[in-house]
Design an enzyme around this catalytic site. Structure first.
Site, PDB file in Angstrom:
ATOM      1  N   ASN A 321       0.848  -1.044  -0.123  1.00 11.57           N
ATOM      2  CA  ASN A 321       0.024  -0.146   0.049  1.00 11.57           C
ATOM      3  C   ASN A 321       0.910   1.244  -0.010  1.00 11.57           C
ATOM      4  O   ASN A 321       1.953   1.249   0.592  1.00 11.57           O
ATOM      5  CB  ASN A 321      -0.864   0.100   1.208  1.00 11.57           C
ATOM      6  CG  ASN A 321      -2.147   1.007   1.278  1.00 11.57           C
ATOM      7  OD1 ASN A 321      -2.246   1.513  -0.009  1.00 11.57           O
ATOM      8  ND2 ASN A 321      -2.516   1.380   2.401  1.00 11.57           N
ATOM      9  N   SER A 322       0.222   2.380  -0.712  1.00 12.58           N
ATOM     10  CA  SER A 322       0.985   3.266  -0.632  1.00 12.58           C
ATOM     11  C   SER A 322       0.198   4.786  -0.402  1.00 12.58           C
ATOM     12  O   SER A 322      -0.737   4.737  -0.780  1.00 12.58           O
ATOM     13  CB  SER A 322       1.796   3.677  -1.933  1.00 12.58           C
ATOM     14  OG  SER A 322       1.065   3.811  -3.059  1.00 12.58           O
ATOM     15  N   VAL A 328       3.774   1.096   2.696  1.00  6.94           N
ATOM     16  CA  VAL A 328       3.790   0.136   3.637  1.00  6.94           C
ATOM     17  C   VAL A 328       4.287  -1.268   2.976  1.00  6.94           C
ATOM     18  O   VAL A 328       3.819  -1.646   1.778  1.00  6.94           O
ATOM     19  CB  VAL A 328       2.259  -0.352   4.141  1.00  6.94           C
ATOM     20  CG1 VAL A 328       2.384  -1.550   5.179  1.00  6.94           C
ATOM     21  CG2 VAL A 328       2.122   0.866   5.025  1.00  6.94           C
ATOM     22  N   LYS A 346       5.946   0.542   7.932  1.00  3.50           N
ATOM     23  CA  LYS A 346       5.523   1.582   7.416  1.00  3.50           C
ATOM     24  C   LYS A 346       6.988   2.603   7.125  1.00  3.50           C
ATOM     25  O   LYS A 346       7.536   2.785   8.024  1.00  3.50           O
ATOM     26  CB  LYS A 346       4.538   2.458   8.204  1.00  3.50           C
ATOM     27  CG  LYS A 346       4.222   3.820   7.420  1.00  3.50           C
ATOM     28  CD  LYS A 346       2.908   4.360   8.587  1.00  3.50           C
ATOM     29  CE  LYS A 346       2.424   5.614   8.006  1.00  3.50           C
ATOM     30  NZ  LYS A 346       1.215   6.102   9.044  1.00  3.50           N
ATOM     31  N   ASP A 478      -7.632  11.344  10.841  1.00  2.00           N
ATOM     32  CA  ASP A 478      -7.236  11.148   9.592  1.00  2.00           C
ATOM     33  C   ASP A 478      -8.041   9.799   9.210  1.00  2.00           C
ATOM     34  O   ASP A 478      -7.751   8.785   8.515  1.00  2.00           O
ATOM     35  CB  ASP A 478      -5.783  10.698   9.323  1.00  2.00           C
ATOM     36  CG  ASP A 478      -5.529  10.799   7.728  1.00  2.00           C
ATOM     37  OD1 ASP A 478      -6.397  11.237   6.953  1.00  2.00           O
ATOM     38  OD2 ASP A 478      -4.493  10.208   7.169  1.00  2.00           O
TER      39      ASP A 478
END
EC number: 2.7.11.-
Length: 668
Positions: A321-322, A328, A346, A478
């Site tokens: 994942n970005s 990650v 991460k 977030d």
């Protein structure tokens, strides 16, 4: 003596440029009676008897003399004396047959007819116009000047209307050029020590400037001369929105880092901003550009002095994942007891800290630039708050501490999971956590395969965030679907996995209590009480509009916003800006959380889901553990439930008169 061909004006000739070689045509504004035309002269007889008699009374025979010019016809007045002298002083020498024109002769208007036959001048007649004719000529001249000035003013006003701003197209092009020159001058005067950094900073800043220029151009071009409500305005502004959003996507994709984070923030404001922006920028919620493994290796060397393979077993080269600030990687970690577990590592993007302040300055500049052309767009103050938030997110040690604090606050909740942090493999730019498998909260198909009850999941999800806001005053700031995973507990209940703890906001105690009362009054449709607490929170004279921004009822949020826009017209952005600017900064992040809750509510098809949060806000008003406080809580909750049932009953019986919670919207 040959017949004298003369040309006489009916009421005087005004501002006719003399022709030297041939008189072939005359202006349409002068009334001529054409009697005879030969190959060299234009002859007409004026019917004005007063002027004709005057000519007959004042003949002046001139000696015959050869000339090298064609007939000249003009009027001597204050407008053309100097013009005539300038044009004809050197033509034909200083022949005595040319009527002398005194430079200072402006008191009387005279006409001179110089007539030629076969290259011989036979006569030249000078006369003084009657006073009434002279006055009419002067009056006509003055009216002409006034009309010319009026036309000029109308043209200038039309140009201003087309520009839609105090700036013309030429003006904002000039500002753009000057901005580029100013940027280049700064880099020349104060260049970075490293030439690579110079190139990088220069290019990134030019991208920002270019994007700002394009966005401004699109709106100016497509909305030129149009006002809201005009035919074609809606279609043109959609085109401008779409092109401007594409310019922002290009900028964020090229500059990465902070710009991706800004794109994510914009994409979360889907009940305020145009859908063209939301659709275009939503791509960055899940798919952000990532860096190569070589860059990751360099970062590990700087942070730990080791290679990833020296710290982990089977460290995957490609990220799973970005995001905006980091990517990650999946890896395996051997614990002290020789147990091998899956972990998520991460890794912050290299160079992000160095670019951070420069990027924030660039964004501030482009927002200021856009504000020059769109005065109602006054949202540059948000960057100050964004800068503070992003500096927290760039510290992964701070993120690890936030996750552990969150786990403590919900320690008794068996349906909330927060990944464990492995401190021995964590630095300010590398964070190692427990890897948890799950399905994204917005993946309906995946949730159905797990057999998850959507209504139960929604109540779990909304209650967890309601407790953060109303009870604990410690908010995950977030939230988006990518940070929320769902799995099943051993007893078949939904288990919510909360990821990405980089940004939390501590809510002031007084703000928390006022917000609890505001939420409760909005749910009950109590406009007077809700406006009171909205004013206490800082909404001021726009207190009645704060409830629309909170959009408690997703099914009515768009309708309420449209009503607000109709009332405020072109001042909608100004009002929204004033509300957000004066609210406590914690509430800005609450609004972002509300957006996510509304999205999930709509996605799951839940009705009146906000009521679940309302019960939690009542708990936030009575947080004490003593028996009196608990009794007050249960009594208030009981009364609240009764009021809601009564309102719901009335709503079903008379839907046009009562709505929940938008019953207050008619006050807007």
């Amino acid at each position: 003596m040959n017949q004298i061909h003369s040309t006489i004006l009916k009421k005087g000739i005004l501002n006719i440029k003399p022709q030297i070689r041939n008189i072939t045509k005359c202006t349409n504004t002068i009334n001529y009676n054409n009697n005879n035309i030969n190959n060299r002269y234009f002859t007409s007889i004026n019917k004005n008897k007063n002027i004709e008699n005057l000519l007959q009374q004042q003949p002046q025979q001139q000696p015959q003399q050869q000339l090298q010019q064609q007939p000249i016809l003009f009027v001597q007045n204050q407008n053309n004396i100097n013009y005539f002298k300038r044009e004809y002083t050197n033509i034909g020498g200083t022949s005595p047959n040319r009527q002398s024109v005194p430079e200072n002769s402006t008191t009387k208007t005279t006409a001179t007819a110089t007539v030629e036959t076969d290259n011989v001048v036979n006569s030249s007649t000078t006369f003084t116009l009657p006073k009434e004719v002279e006055e009419e000529i002067i009056d006509k001249n003055e009216r002409g000047k006034e009309q010319e000035q009026e036309n000029k003013q109308q043209k200038e006003q039309k140009d201003d209307n087309k520009s839609g701003s105090i700036f013309s197209i030429k003006g904002w092009l000039t500002i753009s050029i000057l901005s580029v020159l100013a940027l280049g001058t700064k880099l020349v005067i104060d260049p970075p020590q490293n030439i690579d950094k110079l190139d990088l900073a220069f290019i990134r800043n030019l991208r920002v400037l270019y994007a700002g220029f394009k966005i401004t151009f699109y709106y100016k071009y497509y909305l030129m001369g149009l006002n809201r409500g005009d035919e074609g305005f809606a279609e043109n502004i959609q085109i401008a929105h779409k092109l401007a959003a594409k310019a922002m996507v290009d900028l964020c994709y090229q500059n990465k880092g902070i710009f991706i984070k800004v794109a994510q923030i914009i994409a979360s404001l889907d009940h305020i901003l145009p859908q063209e922006y939301i659709k275009s920028l939503s791509i960055f919620q899940d798919h952000a550009p990532f860096v190569t493994f070589e860059e990751v290796e360099k970062l590990f060397k700087i942070e730990t002095g080791k290679h990833p393979d020296d710290m982990f077993i089977d460290f995957e080269r490609l990220p799973i994942n970005s995001a905006s600030l980091a990517q990650v990687h999946k890896a395996k970690l051997k614990l002290e007891n020789d147990e091998i577990i899956e972990v998520a590592v991460k890794v912050q993007y290299p160079g992000l800290m160095n670019k951070f302040q420069k990027d924030m300055d660039s964004l501030d500049n482009v927002l200021t630039y856009i504000t020059l052309f769109f005065p109602s767009f006054q949202f540059s103050w948000i960057l100050g708050e964004a800068s503070s938030c992003l500096s927290q997110e760039l510290d992964f040690v701070n993120e690890a501490k936030n996750s552990e604090k969150m786990k403590q606050l919900f320690i008794g909740n068996q349906q909330l999971s927060i990944p464990k942090v492995y401190w021995n493999h964590t630095t300010k730019r590398i964070l190692t956590m427990e890897f948890i498998h799950g399905v994204r909260i917005d993946n309906r198909e995946g949730l159905d395969k797990l057999g998850i009850d959507l209504k139960e999941l929604y109540y779990l999800f909304s209650d967890i965030f309601a407790q953060q806001i109303f009870v604990h005053g410690f908010l995950h700031s977030d939230p988006h679907p990518g940070n929320l995973l769902v799995r099943k507990t051993p007893n078949g209940k939904p288990d919510l996995v909360l990821l990405d703890h980089g940004l939390y906001k501590k809510i002031d105690e007084n703000v928390r209590l006022d917000f609890c009362h505001l939420w409760k009054s909005l749910c009950l449709g109590d406009a007077k009480t809700s406006e009171f607490y909205a004013e206490r929170l800082g909404a001021g004279i726009y207190a009645k509009h704060l409830g629309i921004l909170l959009n408690l009822n997703p099914s009515k949020s768009r309708e309420n916003l449209r009503n607000m826009k109709r009332e405020l017209k072109d001042q909608t952005l100004v009002v929204i800006n004033e509300i957000l600017k004066n609210l406590p900064k914690e509430i800005l992040l609450v609004l972002k959380t509300n957006n996510l809750i509304r999205q999930i509510t709509t996605h799951f098809g839940i009705e009146n889901g906000f009521l679940n949060m309302a019960k939690t806000c009542i708990k936030g008003i009575y947080t004490g553990n003593d028996i009196i406080t608990k009794l007050k809580y249960y009594l208030t909750l009981c009364i609240f439930n009764i009021e809601i049932k009564v309102i719901d009953f009335i709503k079903k019986r008379k839907p046009p008169q009562v709505e929940i919670p938008s019953t207050y919207h008619h006050h807007h």
